[in-house]
Design an enzyme around this catalytic site. Structure first.
Site, PDB file in Angstrom:
ATOM      1  N   HIS A 138       1.223  -1.039  -0.268  1.00 61.32           N
ATOM      2  CA  HIS A 138      -0.017   0.275  -0.210  1.00 61.32           C
ATOM      3  C   HIS A 138       1.007   1.479   0.091  1.00 61.32           C
ATOM      4  O   HIS A 138       1.849   1.674   0.797  1.00 61.32           O
ATOM      5  CB  HIS A 138      -1.051   0.019   1.497  1.00 61.32           C
ATOM      6  CG  HIS A 138      -2.290   0.907   1.361  1.00 61.32           C
ATOM      7  ND1 HIS A 138      -2.175   2.672   0.958  1.00 61.32           N
ATOM      8  CD2 HIS A 138      -3.444   0.848   1.503  1.00 61.32           C
ATOM      9  CE1 HIS A 138      -2.920   2.684   1.230  1.00 61.32           C
ATOM     10  NE2 HIS A 138      -3.891   1.999   0.744  1.00 61.32           N
ATOM     11  N   ASP A 167      -8.426  -5.006   0.180  1.00 62.67           N
ATOM     12  CA  ASP A 167      -8.065  -5.616  -1.663  1.00 62.67           C
ATOM     13  C   ASP A 167      -8.621  -7.189  -0.700  1.00 62.67           C
ATOM     14  O   ASP A 167      -8.870  -7.857  -2.307  1.00 62.67           O
ATOM     15  CB  ASP A 167      -7.999  -5.074  -2.243  1.00 62.67           C
ATOM     16  CG  ASP A 167      -8.542  -3.630  -2.992  1.00 62.67           C
ATOM     17  OD1 ASP A 167      -9.731  -3.704  -2.768  1.00 62.67           O
ATOM     18  OD2 ASP A 167      -7.926  -3.306  -3.081  1.00 62.67           O
TER      19      ASP A 167
HETATM   20  N1  ACO Z   1       4.315  -7.740  -5.160  1.00 64.61           N
HETATM   21  C1  ACO Z   1       5.655  -7.634  -5.080  1.00 64.61           C
HETATM   22  N2  ACO Z   1       6.618  -6.615  -4.525  1.00 64.61           N
HETATM   23  C2  ACO Z   1       5.803  -5.482  -4.603  1.00 64.61           C
HETATM   24  C3  ACO Z   1       4.213  -5.293  -4.733  1.00 64.61           C
HETATM   25  C4  ACO Z   1       3.480  -6.615  -4.379  1.00 64.61           C
HETATM   26  N3  ACO Z   1       1.641  -6.692  -4.816  1.00 64.61           N
HETATM   27  N4  ACO Z   1       4.112  -4.100  -4.224  1.00 64.61           N
HETATM   28  C5  ACO Z   1       5.180  -3.673  -3.829  1.00 64.61           C
HETATM   29  N5  ACO Z   1       6.123  -4.254  -4.765  1.00 64.61           N
HETATM   30  C6  ACO Z   1       6.877  -3.563  -4.409  1.00 64.61           C
HETATM   31  C7  ACO Z   1       7.890  -2.739  -5.400  1.00 64.61           C
HETATM   32  O1  ACO Z   1       8.321  -3.737  -6.254  1.00 64.61           O
HETATM   33  C8  ACO Z   1       9.208  -2.622  -4.789  1.00 64.61           C
HETATM   34  O2  ACO Z   1      10.384  -2.981  -4.734  1.00 64.61           O
HETATM   35  P1  ACO Z   1      11.969  -2.056  -4.817  1.00 64.61           P
HETATM   36  O3  ACO Z   1      11.861  -1.525  -3.819  1.00 64.61           O
HETATM   37  O4  ACO Z   1      12.677  -3.469  -4.841  1.00 64.61           O
HETATM   38  O5  ACO Z   1      12.025  -1.416  -6.336  1.00 64.61           O
HETATM   39  C9  ACO Z   1       8.541  -1.366  -3.502  1.00 64.61           C
HETATM   40  O6  ACO Z   1       7.870  -3.455  -2.707  1.00 64.61           O
HETATM   41  C10 ACO Z   1       7.768  -0.435  -3.445  1.00 64.61           C
HETATM   42  O7  ACO Z   1       7.204  -0.797  -4.618  1.00 64.61           O
HETATM   43  P2  ACO Z   1       6.095   0.580  -5.267  1.00 64.61           P
HETATM   44  O8  ACO Z   1       5.121   0.255  -6.020  1.00 64.61           O
HETATM   45  O9  ACO Z   1       7.462   2.034  -5.142  1.00 64.61           O
HETATM   46  O10 ACO Z   1       5.347   1.416  -4.522  1.00 64.61           O
HETATM   47  P3  ACO Z   1       3.973   1.890  -4.227  1.00 64.61           P
HETATM   48  O11 ACO Z   1       3.953   2.587  -3.235  1.00 64.61           O
HETATM   49  O12 ACO Z   1       4.125   3.459  -5.603  1.00 64.61           O
HETATM   50  O13 ACO Z   1       2.675   1.049  -5.170  1.00 64.61           O
HETATM   51  C11 ACO Z   1       0.686  -0.210  -5.119  1.00 64.61           C
HETATM   52  C12 ACO Z   1       1.668   1.231  -4.633  1.00 64.61           C
HETATM   53  C13 ACO Z   1       0.885   0.137  -6.235  1.00 64.61           C
HETATM   54  C14 ACO Z   1      -0.506  -0.718  -4.028  1.00 64.61           C
HETATM   55  C15 ACO Z   1       1.822  -2.059  -4.880  1.00 64.61           C
HETATM   56  O14 ACO Z   1       2.213  -1.478  -3.580  1.00 64.61           O
HETATM   57  C16 ACO Z   1       1.008  -2.824  -5.495  1.00 64.61           C
HETATM   58  O15 ACO Z   1       1.174  -2.822  -6.779  1.00 64.61           O
HETATM   59  N6  ACO Z   1       0.421  -3.495  -5.088  1.00 64.61           N
HETATM   60  C17 ACO Z   1      -0.379  -4.034  -5.645  1.00 64.61           C
HETATM   61  C18 ACO Z   1      -1.913  -4.065  -6.091  1.00 64.61           C
HETATM   62  C19 ACO Z   1      -2.876  -4.070  -5.092  1.00 64.61           C
HETATM   63  O16 ACO Z   1      -3.136  -4.685  -3.690  1.00 64.61           O
HETATM   64  N7  ACO Z   1      -3.206  -2.624  -5.614  1.00 64.61           N
HETATM   65  C20 ACO Z   1      -4.966  -2.190  -4.096  1.00 64.61           C
HETATM   66  C21 ACO Z   1      -3.969  -1.293  -3.379  1.00 64.61           C
HETATM   67  S1  ACO Z   1      -4.894  -0.821  -1.997  1.00 64.61           S
HETATM   68  C22 ACO Z   1      -6.271   0.197  -2.828  1.00 64.61           C
HETATM   69  O17 ACO Z   1      -6.132   0.934  -3.764  1.00 64.61           O
HETATM   70  C23 ACO Z   1      -7.822   0.175  -1.813  1.00 64.61           C
END
Ligand code: ACO
Length: 423
Positions: free
Chosen positions: A308, A365
């Protein structure tokens, strides 16, 4: 006492005022920096560290896992309140008295029908149309049936009526999108039913037989909608505020919010979670393999429902929903093999160094999809359910933005393209 920060750049110093929120959050107000510094702006793709507004609606502390609507902890509201009471709280700022709530409910109940001409739109969508696409376009269509909403100088009464219409009609529009997708006749709303019961009646009722919603399902739905009702300046709320800032009407602003919510990185994640769990199950249920895939930077796969932008400790909504999920599944006697996969995945990921180091926890979610499935909601309606819950939040955000007369949202950029060249 007001505070100031000092920015030094290129031998000059610039004073930057500091804004302090009621929970002692601090922000550097760079609104006048460009003018005072002769052109300096700040840049922050994805607004990871940028506040877009001052807001009095929802407080969220991602490190401590706190979420409050208008000061009330989400745990208390989920336990004690109804969805419409929470909607009133978010939109009006205070909990309603009994008579205020009765009037609010009565108004909503009497606007649940949609114009008969709107039925014709449903006939035009392809039968495989995703209900989120239908929802976004039908909400926008409402603006054409109520043209007075397009007047930027609308009265407070006009706005109140638009709000009531939106809250009343969204469940009808959503349920009809589903009925249309399965080729069944639409069910008209019933005024004697409560908000959630009525939605279930329009979703699962049939003209050929009586339908009575299971009270366990009604209570679960009520809780889910409350948990989703607002989440401060997220992607869809920001879309609503940004579109609304151009003085576009409320229906169109909300339609933008629906569109933003649809993406799998936002509300679309609840559908993506179930699809992912089904895929893992069909692949033999080897959870470790999929966790490895999620960690592999050369693989685009991510564990949906994990991580998140704001919560870096735990998502308080996920905590409530996880418990509700266990209760509902046992009350309804549901035995879903996909749930076992979800539990294994949670266990493996929570111990894995990759997820621990990046503070990636299950978000709301991750569990909501499992509950929706147990309640009999079809997978491509999951994000629509989220939209029904989020509607009061979007409305409250839009209302706050317009009442505070915020300027049109228009970010700047740092241009990195070609310099001037001749044609
Ligand atoms: N699976 C694997 N790796 C992940 C995940 C995941 N679900 N989420 C984040 N990471 C990793 C990224 O690859 C990144 O790694 P790095 O530092 O080695 O490059 C690090 O964790 C940080 O991730 P970001 O994408 O920079 O974080 P951001 O805050 O931009 O994204 C998000 C947050 C979009 C929710 C992300 O965690 C994601 O894509 N999750 C899966 C989708 C999801 O569940 N979305 C629902 C969110 S809740 C809502 O909207 C109600």
């Amino acid at each position: 006492m007001s505070q100031e920060a000092t920015l030094s750049f290129d031998g000059n110093e610039y004073k930057i005022p500091v804004i302090t929120g009621t929970e002692n959050e601090k922000a550097l107000d760079i609104g006048k920096l460009r003018a005072s510094s002769g052109g300096l702006i700040t840049i922050d793709p994805g607004f990871k560290n940028t506040g877009s507004t001052k807001s009095a609606i929802t407080f969220l502390d991602g490190e401590k896992g706190i979420l409050r609507y208008r000061g009330y902890p989400i745990e208390q509201l989920a336990e004690k309140s109804s969805f419409l009471e929470v909607a009133y709280l978010l939109i009006e700022g205070e909990l309603p008295s009994k008579s205020e709530l009765d009037l609010f409910k009565q108004n909503i109940t009497h606007h649940t029908l949609i114009h008969e001409d709107m039925k014709r739109f449903y006939e035009a969508y392809p039968s495989k149309a995703h209900p989120m696409g239908v929802l976004a376009s039908m909400v926008n269509v409402l603006s054409t049936f109520y043209p007075e909403s397009q007047n930027p100088n609308r009265t407070e009464e006009d706005v109140d009526l638009t709000i009531i219409r939106l809250l009343a009609k969204l469940p009808t529009i959503a349920a009809w999108a589903y009925k249309n997708s399965i080729g069944h006749p639409v069910m008209y709303p019933k005024n004697k039913l409560g908000y959630c019961e009525n939605f279930l009646h329009m979703m699962f009722g049939m003209p050929t037989e009586d339908f009575e919603a299971d009270p366990v399902v009604v209570a679960a739905l009520e809780k889910l909608l409350i948990l989703h009702a607002d989440h401060e300046q997220n992607c869809s709320a920001s879309a609503v505020r940004l579109v609304g800032s151009s003085q576009a009407n409320l229906y169109s602003s909300i339609a933008a919010g629906v569109a933003a919510l649809w993406g799998p990185l936002h509300g679309g994640a609840n559908q993506a979670v179930i699809e992912m769990l089904d895929k893992i199950k069909a692949d033999g249920g080897n959870v470790a393999k999929w966790v490895e895939k999620a960690k592999d930077k050369n693989d685009s796969f991510r564990l949906m429902g994990f991580g998140h932008r704001v919560y870096k400790n735990f998502d308080p909504r996920a905590r409530i929903i996880k418990k509700a999920c266990d209760d509902i599944l046992s009350k309804l006697g549901v035995n879903d093999p996909v749930l076992d996969i979800a539990k294994q995945l949670e266990e493996v990921a929570l111990k894995d160094e990759y997820f621990v180091a990046r503070k990636l926890y299950p978000n709301v979610d991750f569990y909501s999809g499992i509950i929706y499935r147990a309640l009999g909601i079809p997978t491509d309606m999951f994000t629509v359910m989220f939209a029904l819950g989020r509607l009061p939040g979007w409305i409250a955000q839009w209302k706050e933005m317009t009442e505070n007369k915020e300027p049109i949202g228009r970010p700047r950029q740092v241009y990195v393209g070609a310099n001037e060249r001749n044609y």
